[in-house]
Scaffold this active site. Structure first.
Site, PDB file in Angstrom:
ATOM      1  CB  CYS A 115      14.068   2.779  32.351  1.00 40.85           C
ATOM      2  SG  CYS A 115      15.503   2.156  33.237  1.00 40.85           S
TER       3      CYS A 115
ATOM      4  CD  GLN B   4      19.951  -4.981  29.346  1.00 39.84           C
ATOM      5  OE1 GLN B   4      20.081  -6.177  29.611  1.00 39.84           O
ATOM      6  NE2 GLN B   4      19.151  -4.197  30.042  1.00 39.84           N
TER       7      GLN B   4
END
Length: 400
Positions: free
Chosen positions: A332, A181
Protein backbone atom coordinates in the site's frame (compact mmCIF):
# COMPACT_ATOMS: atom_id res chain seq x y z
CA UNK A 1 13.94 -10.36 -19.00
CA UNK A 2 13.99 -13.46 -16.82
CA UNK A 3 14.71 -16.76 -18.54
CA UNK A 4 14.17 -18.88 -15.42
CA UNK A 5 10.66 -19.78 -14.19
CA UNK A 6 9.18 -17.02 -12.08
CA UNK A 7 8.87 -17.47 -8.33
CA UNK A 8 6.19 -15.55 -6.45
CA UNK A 9 7.44 -14.56 -2.97
CA UNK A 10 5.14 -11.66 -2.10
CA UNK A 11 2.41 -13.34 -0.12
CA UNK A 12 2.05 -10.39 2.26
CA UNK A 13 0.80 -8.27 -0.64
CA UNK A 14 -1.59 -10.94 -1.89
CA UNK A 15 -1.68 -14.69 -2.35
CA UNK A 16 -2.66 -16.68 -5.43
CA UNK A 17 -6.17 -18.10 -4.97
CA UNK A 18 -6.10 -21.86 -4.66
CA UNK A 19 -7.59 -24.05 -7.34
CA UNK A 20 -10.49 -25.03 -5.07
CA UNK A 21 -11.25 -21.36 -4.38
CA UNK A 22 -11.21 -20.45 -8.08
CA UNK A 23 -13.53 -23.34 -8.91
CA UNK A 24 -15.93 -22.52 -6.06
CA UNK A 25 -16.18 -18.84 -7.03
CA UNK A 26 -16.70 -19.70 -10.71
CA UNK A 27 -19.47 -22.16 -9.86
CA UNK A 28 -21.11 -19.69 -7.49
CA UNK A 29 -21.10 -16.99 -10.17
CA UNK A 30 -23.13 -19.36 -12.34
CA UNK A 31 -25.63 -20.55 -9.76
CA UNK A 32 -25.73 -18.12 -6.82
CA UNK A 33 -26.53 -14.87 -8.59
CA UNK A 34 -29.73 -14.36 -6.58
CA UNK A 35 -29.99 -11.59 -4.00
CA UNK A 36 -29.41 -13.19 -0.54
CA UNK A 37 -32.04 -10.84 0.92
CA UNK A 38 -34.78 -12.10 -1.42
CA UNK A 39 -37.21 -14.71 -0.16
CA UNK A 40 -37.69 -16.69 -3.35
CA UNK A 41 -35.71 -19.83 -4.20
CA UNK A 42 -32.84 -18.04 -5.95
CA UNK A 43 -32.45 -15.67 -3.03
CA UNK A 44 -32.66 -18.44 -0.44
CA UNK A 45 -29.95 -20.43 -2.24
CA UNK A 46 -27.61 -17.44 -2.21
CA UNK A 47 -28.46 -16.74 1.43
CA UNK A 48 -27.77 -20.35 2.41
CA UNK A 49 -24.36 -20.24 0.71
CA UNK A 50 -23.58 -16.91 2.38
CA UNK A 51 -24.40 -18.24 5.83
CA UNK A 52 -22.50 -21.47 5.25
CA UNK A 53 -19.43 -19.42 4.35
CA UNK A 54 -19.92 -17.30 7.46
CA UNK A 55 -19.80 -20.53 9.48
CA UNK A 56 -16.56 -21.60 7.79
CA UNK A 57 -14.88 -18.27 8.57
CA UNK A 58 -16.17 -18.46 12.13
CA UNK A 59 -14.78 -21.99 12.56
CA UNK A 60 -11.32 -20.87 11.42
CA UNK A 61 -11.32 -18.15 14.09
CA UNK A 62 -13.20 -20.14 16.76
CA UNK A 63 -16.04 -17.63 17.15
CA UNK A 64 -19.83 -17.89 16.80
CA UNK A 65 -21.06 -17.16 13.24
CA UNK A 66 -22.88 -14.01 14.37
CA UNK A 67 -19.50 -12.45 15.15
CA UNK A 68 -18.63 -12.43 11.42
CA UNK A 69 -19.56 -9.26 9.50
CA UNK A 70 -18.64 -9.50 5.82
CA UNK A 71 -17.01 -6.43 4.25
CA UNK A 72 -15.29 -5.58 0.97
CA UNK A 73 -11.89 -6.24 2.54
CA UNK A 74 -9.50 -5.36 5.32
CA UNK A 75 -9.56 -1.60 4.83
CA UNK A 76 -13.33 -1.33 5.14
CA UNK A 77 -13.31 -3.67 8.13
CA UNK A 78 -10.72 -1.46 9.85
CA UNK A 79 -12.83 1.62 9.18
CA UNK A 80 -15.97 -0.07 10.48
CA UNK A 81 -14.16 -1.07 13.68
CA UNK A 82 -12.59 2.33 14.36
CA UNK A 83 -15.38 4.66 13.24
CA UNK A 84 -17.90 2.21 14.67
CA UNK A 85 -16.47 2.60 18.15
CA UNK A 86 -15.36 6.24 18.07
CA UNK A 87 -18.13 7.74 15.96
CA UNK A 88 -17.76 10.39 13.28
CA UNK A 89 -15.54 12.73 15.29
CA UNK A 90 -13.70 13.04 18.57
CA UNK A 91 -12.93 10.15 20.87
CA UNK A 92 -9.66 8.86 22.27
CA UNK A 93 -7.58 6.00 20.98
CA UNK A 94 -4.24 4.24 21.34
CA UNK A 95 -2.54 2.48 18.46
CA UNK A 96 0.97 1.31 17.63
CA UNK A 97 3.52 3.19 15.56
CA UNK A 98 3.84 0.14 13.28
CA UNK A 99 0.25 -0.12 12.06
CA UNK A 100 -0.69 -0.74 8.45
CA UNK A 101 -1.71 2.53 6.70
CA UNK A 102 -5.33 1.35 6.72
CA UNK A 103 -5.29 1.89 10.49
CA UNK A 104 -2.43 4.34 11.02
CA UNK A 105 -3.49 6.88 8.40
CA UNK A 106 -7.13 6.61 9.43
CA UNK A 107 -6.39 7.39 13.07
CA UNK A 108 -3.94 10.16 12.22
CA UNK A 109 -6.56 11.77 9.98
CA UNK A 110 -9.08 11.52 12.80
CA UNK A 111 -6.77 13.68 14.90
CA UNK A 112 -7.90 16.57 12.71
CA UNK A 113 -11.43 15.81 13.92
CA UNK A 114 -10.34 16.13 17.56
CA UNK A 115 -9.58 12.48 18.22
CA UNK A 116 -6.92 12.16 20.93
CA UNK A 117 -4.37 9.65 19.71
CA UNK A 118 -1.48 8.08 21.64
CA UNK A 119 1.18 5.96 19.94
CA UNK A 120 2.90 2.85 21.30
CA UNK A 121 6.54 2.69 20.24
CA UNK A 122 8.13 -0.67 19.34
CA UNK A 123 11.54 -1.99 20.25
CA UNK A 124 14.29 -2.61 17.69
CA UNK A 125 12.57 -5.83 16.61
CA UNK A 126 9.27 -4.08 15.91
CA UNK A 127 7.65 -5.59 19.01
CA UNK A 128 5.40 -3.79 21.48
CA UNK A 129 5.00 -4.47 25.19
CA UNK A 130 1.88 -4.64 27.32
CA UNK A 131 3.72 -2.47 29.85
CA UNK A 132 3.84 0.42 27.38
CA UNK A 133 0.08 0.10 26.90
CA UNK A 134 -0.45 0.11 30.64
CA UNK A 135 1.60 3.29 30.97
CA UNK A 136 -0.43 5.05 28.25
CA UNK A 137 -3.70 4.20 29.98
CA UNK A 138 -2.62 6.40 32.90
CA UNK A 139 -2.74 9.47 30.62
CA UNK A 140 -6.54 9.65 30.53
CA UNK A 141 -9.66 7.79 29.44
CA UNK A 142 -9.35 5.67 26.29
CA UNK A 143 -12.24 4.49 24.11
CA UNK A 144 -10.32 2.20 21.74
CA UNK A 145 -7.00 0.36 21.58
CA UNK A 146 -5.83 -0.85 18.15
CA UNK A 147 -2.74 -3.04 17.76
CA UNK A 148 -1.73 -4.90 14.62
CA UNK A 149 -1.44 -8.67 15.06
CA UNK A 150 1.52 -9.12 12.71
CA UNK A 151 3.57 -6.40 11.06
CA UNK A 152 3.76 -7.05 7.33
CA UNK A 153 7.08 -5.28 6.63
CA UNK A 154 9.19 -6.97 9.31
CA UNK A 155 6.98 -9.93 10.26
CA UNK A 156 6.96 -9.36 14.03
CA UNK A 157 4.01 -10.71 16.01
CA UNK A 158 2.54 -8.61 18.80
CA UNK A 159 1.61 -9.85 22.31
CA UNK A 160 -2.14 -9.60 21.77
CA UNK A 161 -3.13 -11.79 24.73
CA UNK A 162 -1.19 -9.64 27.21
CA UNK A 163 -2.61 -6.45 25.70
CA UNK A 164 -6.11 -7.87 25.66
CA UNK A 165 -5.76 -8.64 29.36
CA UNK A 166 -4.71 -5.04 30.04
CA UNK A 167 -7.76 -3.71 28.18
CA UNK A 168 -10.07 -6.10 30.04
CA UNK A 169 -8.64 -5.06 33.42
CA UNK A 170 -9.32 -1.39 32.66
CA UNK A 171 -13.07 -1.55 32.35
CA UNK A 172 -13.21 -3.58 29.17
CA UNK A 173 -11.71 -1.02 26.76
CA UNK A 174 -12.64 -2.16 23.22
CA UNK A 175 -9.58 -3.88 21.74
CA UNK A 176 -9.16 -3.97 17.96
CA UNK A 177 -6.50 -5.82 16.01
CA UNK A 178 -5.70 -5.74 12.32
CA UNK A 179 -5.26 -9.48 11.80
CA UNK A 180 -5.11 -9.36 8.01
CA UNK A 181 -1.56 -10.70 7.75
CA UNK A 182 -1.91 -13.41 10.41
CA UNK A 183 -5.33 -14.88 9.65
CA UNK A 184 -5.07 -18.25 7.93
CA UNK A 185 -1.31 -18.48 8.48
CA UNK A 186 -1.24 -19.16 12.23
CA UNK A 187 -3.89 -19.83 14.91
CA UNK A 188 -5.79 -16.61 15.58
CA UNK A 189 -8.61 -16.89 18.13
CA UNK A 190 -9.89 -13.47 19.20
CA UNK A 191 -11.88 -14.73 22.19
CA UNK A 192 -8.79 -16.36 23.72
CA UNK A 193 -6.74 -13.24 23.03
CA UNK A 194 -9.26 -10.79 24.46
CA UNK A 195 -9.69 -9.13 21.04
CA UNK A 196 -13.14 -7.58 20.59
CA UNK A 197 -12.72 -6.48 16.97
CA UNK A 198 -10.57 -8.40 14.48
CA UNK A 199 -9.99 -7.47 10.86
CA UNK A 200 -9.39 -10.24 8.29
CA UNK A 201 -9.14 -10.36 4.49
CA UNK A 202 -9.62 -13.37 2.22
CA UNK A 203 -6.97 -12.66 -0.41
CA UNK A 204 -4.15 -12.77 2.14
CA UNK A 205 -4.56 -16.55 2.56
CA UNK A 206 -5.66 -17.98 -0.75
CA UNK A 207 -9.14 -16.46 -1.05
CA UNK A 208 -10.58 -13.99 -3.56
CA UNK A 209 -10.02 -10.25 -3.53
CA UNK A 210 -12.91 -7.97 -2.72
CA UNK A 211 -14.09 -9.62 0.48
CA UNK A 212 -13.02 -9.56 4.11
CA UNK A 213 -14.67 -9.46 7.48
CA UNK A 214 -14.82 -7.68 10.78
CA UNK A 215 -15.01 -10.19 13.61
CA UNK A 216 -17.06 -8.34 16.22
CA UNK A 217 -17.84 -9.21 19.81
CA UNK A 218 -21.58 -8.52 20.09
CA UNK A 219 -21.00 -6.84 23.46
CA UNK A 220 -19.97 -3.80 21.42
CA UNK A 221 -22.56 -1.62 19.73
CA UNK A 222 -20.99 -0.18 16.57
CA UNK A 223 -22.14 2.73 14.46
CA UNK A 224 -22.41 1.64 10.79
CA UNK A 225 -20.36 3.42 8.14
CA UNK A 226 -23.43 3.99 6.01
CA UNK A 227 -27.17 3.51 6.16
CA UNK A 228 -29.06 1.26 3.80
CA UNK A 229 -30.95 -1.99 3.75
CA UNK A 230 -29.72 -3.30 7.08
CA UNK A 231 -27.63 -6.21 5.79
CA UNK A 232 -24.91 -7.79 7.95
CA UNK A 233 -26.74 -7.12 11.22
CA UNK A 234 -27.29 -3.52 10.18
CA UNK A 235 -23.54 -2.82 10.08
CA UNK A 236 -22.79 -3.12 6.37
CA UNK A 237 -25.52 -2.03 4.00
CA UNK A 238 -25.55 -3.32 0.42
CA UNK A 239 -26.21 -6.58 -1.37
CA UNK A 240 -23.70 -9.17 -0.12
CA UNK A 241 -21.33 -10.70 -2.69
CA UNK A 242 -22.31 -14.34 -2.20
CA UNK A 243 -19.85 -15.81 -4.75
CA UNK A 244 -16.92 -14.03 -3.10
CA UNK A 245 -18.13 -15.16 0.31
CA UNK A 246 -18.15 -18.73 -0.99
CA UNK A 247 -14.50 -18.38 -2.01
CA UNK A 248 -13.72 -16.87 1.40
CA UNK A 249 -15.35 -19.85 3.07
CA UNK A 250 -13.38 -22.37 1.01
CA UNK A 251 -10.12 -20.56 1.78
CA UNK A 252 -11.02 -20.63 5.48
CA UNK A 253 -11.63 -24.38 5.33
CA UNK A 254 -8.30 -24.97 3.59
CA UNK A 255 -6.46 -22.80 6.12
CA UNK A 256 -8.08 -24.61 9.04
CA UNK A 257 -6.97 -27.99 7.66
CA UNK A 258 -3.41 -26.71 7.19
CA UNK A 259 -3.25 -25.33 10.72
CA UNK A 260 -4.43 -28.65 12.12
CA UNK A 261 -1.50 -30.51 10.57
CA UNK A 262 1.01 -31.76 13.11
CA UNK A 263 4.10 -31.33 10.94
CA UNK A 264 5.44 -28.11 9.46
CA UNK A 265 4.46 -27.62 5.83
CA UNK A 266 7.27 -27.80 3.30
CA UNK A 267 7.08 -24.06 2.57
CA UNK A 268 7.80 -23.27 6.20
CA UNK A 269 10.95 -25.40 6.08
CA UNK A 270 11.97 -23.56 2.91
CA UNK A 271 11.50 -20.29 4.78
CA UNK A 272 13.92 -21.27 7.54
CA UNK A 273 16.51 -22.41 5.02
CA UNK A 274 16.17 -19.21 2.99
CA UNK A 275 16.65 -17.07 6.09
CA UNK A 276 19.84 -18.89 7.05
CA UNK A 277 21.23 -18.61 3.52
CA UNK A 278 20.39 -14.91 3.16
CA UNK A 279 21.87 -13.99 6.54
CA UNK A 280 25.22 -15.32 5.31
CA UNK A 281 25.28 -12.76 2.45
CA UNK A 282 27.52 -9.75 3.27
CA UNK A 283 25.41 -6.61 3.50
CA UNK A 284 22.19 -8.38 4.53
CA UNK A 285 20.83 -7.52 7.99
CA UNK A 286 17.70 -9.30 9.25
CA UNK A 287 14.80 -7.24 10.59
CA UNK A 288 11.93 -8.10 12.88
CA UNK A 289 11.80 -10.52 15.76
CA UNK A 290 13.91 -13.64 15.14
CA UNK A 291 11.28 -16.04 16.53
CA UNK A 292 7.93 -14.31 17.15
CA UNK A 293 7.15 -13.67 13.50
CA UNK A 294 4.80 -14.50 10.66
CA UNK A 295 5.14 -17.99 9.18
CA UNK A 296 6.81 -17.82 5.78
CA UNK A 297 8.10 -14.28 6.35
CA UNK A 298 11.64 -13.11 5.58
CA UNK A 299 12.69 -9.46 5.95
CA UNK A 300 16.01 -7.64 5.90
CA UNK A 301 17.92 -4.47 5.13
CA UNK A 302 20.04 -4.65 1.97
CA UNK A 303 23.43 -2.96 1.75
CA UNK A 304 26.68 -3.30 -0.16
CA UNK A 305 29.27 -5.62 1.41
CA UNK A 306 30.79 -2.43 2.84
CA UNK A 307 27.56 -1.51 4.62
CA UNK A 308 26.25 1.24 2.33
CA UNK A 309 22.44 0.96 2.01
CA UNK A 310 20.81 0.07 -1.30
CA UNK A 311 17.45 1.43 -2.41
CA UNK A 312 14.96 -1.34 -1.63
CA UNK A 313 12.79 -0.58 -4.66
CA UNK A 314 15.83 -0.94 -6.93
CA UNK A 315 16.57 -4.35 -5.45
CA UNK A 316 12.95 -5.36 -6.03
CA UNK A 317 13.08 -4.36 -9.70
CA UNK A 318 16.37 -6.16 -10.21
CA UNK A 319 15.06 -9.34 -8.60
CA UNK A 320 11.94 -9.05 -10.75
CA UNK A 321 14.15 -9.14 -13.87
CA UNK A 322 15.68 -12.33 -12.47
CA UNK A 323 12.23 -13.88 -12.07
CA UNK A 324 11.61 -13.28 -8.35
CA UNK A 325 8.52 -11.37 -7.19
CA UNK A 326 9.34 -9.73 -3.83
CA UNK A 327 8.65 -6.32 -2.26
CA UNK A 328 10.38 -3.56 -0.34
CA UNK A 329 7.59 -3.07 2.19
CA UNK A 330 3.84 -2.73 2.42
CA UNK A 331 2.20 -2.93 -1.01
CA UNK A 332 0.00 0.00 0.00
CA UNK A 333 3.02 2.32 0.12
CA UNK A 334 4.70 0.90 -3.02
CA UNK A 335 6.33 3.60 -5.10
CA UNK A 336 6.83 5.98 -2.18
CA UNK A 337 10.25 7.64 -2.11
CA UNK A 338 10.01 8.14 1.65
CA UNK A 339 11.71 5.91 4.22
CA UNK A 340 9.53 3.23 5.77
CA UNK A 341 7.64 4.65 8.74
CA UNK A 342 7.75 1.22 10.35
CA UNK A 343 11.53 0.96 10.12
CA UNK A 344 11.92 4.54 11.36
CA UNK A 345 9.71 3.73 14.37
CA UNK A 346 12.02 0.81 15.12
CA UNK A 347 14.97 3.21 15.39
CA UNK A 348 16.52 2.52 11.98
CA UNK A 349 18.15 5.56 10.38
CA UNK A 350 16.45 7.14 7.31
CA UNK A 351 18.92 5.83 4.71
CA UNK A 352 18.66 2.23 5.87
CA UNK A 353 14.89 2.66 6.31
CA UNK A 354 14.72 2.84 2.52
CA UNK A 355 16.65 -0.40 2.08
CA UNK A 356 14.06 -2.84 3.38
CA UNK A 357 13.31 -6.07 1.54
CA UNK A 358 10.43 -8.46 2.26
CA UNK A 359 9.73 -11.98 1.05
CA UNK A 360 6.77 -14.14 2.01
CA UNK A 361 6.46 -17.82 1.13
CA UNK A 362 3.28 -19.86 1.29
CA UNK A 363 1.44 -23.02 0.27
CA UNK A 364 1.03 -21.98 -3.38
CA UNK A 365 4.73 -22.80 -3.86
CA UNK A 366 3.98 -26.48 -3.28
CA UNK A 367 1.24 -26.68 -5.93
CA UNK A 368 3.65 -26.90 -8.88
CA UNK A 369 7.04 -28.45 -9.53
CA UNK A 370 8.55 -28.69 -6.05
CA UNK A 371 12.04 -29.50 -7.35
CA UNK A 372 12.01 -26.41 -9.58
CA UNK A 373 10.92 -24.23 -6.64
CA UNK A 374 13.71 -25.62 -4.46
CA UNK A 375 16.28 -24.91 -7.20
CA UNK A 376 15.09 -21.32 -7.57
CA UNK A 377 15.12 -20.74 -3.82
CA UNK A 378 18.66 -22.12 -3.53
CA UNK A 379 19.77 -19.73 -6.28
CA UNK A 380 18.20 -16.63 -4.69
CA UNK A 381 20.90 -15.85 -2.06
CA UNK A 382 23.59 -15.86 -4.76
CA UNK A 383 21.49 -13.52 -6.92
CA UNK A 384 21.11 -11.16 -3.95
CA UNK A 385 24.86 -11.35 -3.28
CA UNK A 386 25.59 -10.30 -6.86
CA UNK A 387 23.09 -7.42 -6.68
CA UNK A 388 24.63 -6.14 -3.44
CA UNK A 389 27.96 -5.85 -5.23
CA UNK A 390 26.57 -4.37 -8.46
CA UNK A 391 23.82 -1.90 -7.52
CA UNK A 392 24.62 1.75 -6.74
CA UNK A 393 24.55 2.56 -3.01
CA UNK A 394 21.85 4.88 -1.76
CA UNK A 395 23.17 8.43 -1.28
CA UNK A 396 20.62 9.66 1.22
CA UNK A 397 21.74 13.27 1.11
CA UNK A 398 21.04 13.49 -2.63
CA UNK A 399 17.44 12.32 -2.26
CA UNK A 400 16.10 14.58 0.48
Amino acid sequence: MATEPRLYLDGCATTPPSGAVRAAVAAAQETLWGNPSSRHQEGRQACLALERSREHVAQLLDVPPDWVVFTSGGTEANQLAIHGVLGAAGGSAICSAVEHPAVGNLLHNRQQAATRLELLRPDGHGRLSSRSLLERLHDGPVELVSVIAAQSEVGSLQPLAAMGAVCASHGGIPFHSDGVQLCGKAPLHPRKLGVDLLTVSAHKFGGPKGIGALIRNPRLTLKPLGLGGGQESGLRAGTPAAPLAVGFGVAAQEAKRMLEQRSDPLWQRWTRQLREQLWSVPGIEPTGHPEERLPGHVSCLVSTPGGEPLEGSHVVRSLDRHGYAVSSGSACRSGSAQPSAVLLAMGINPAHARSGLRLCLGPWLCEGDVAAVEDRLRALPQVVRQLCCRLTPLRWGLHT
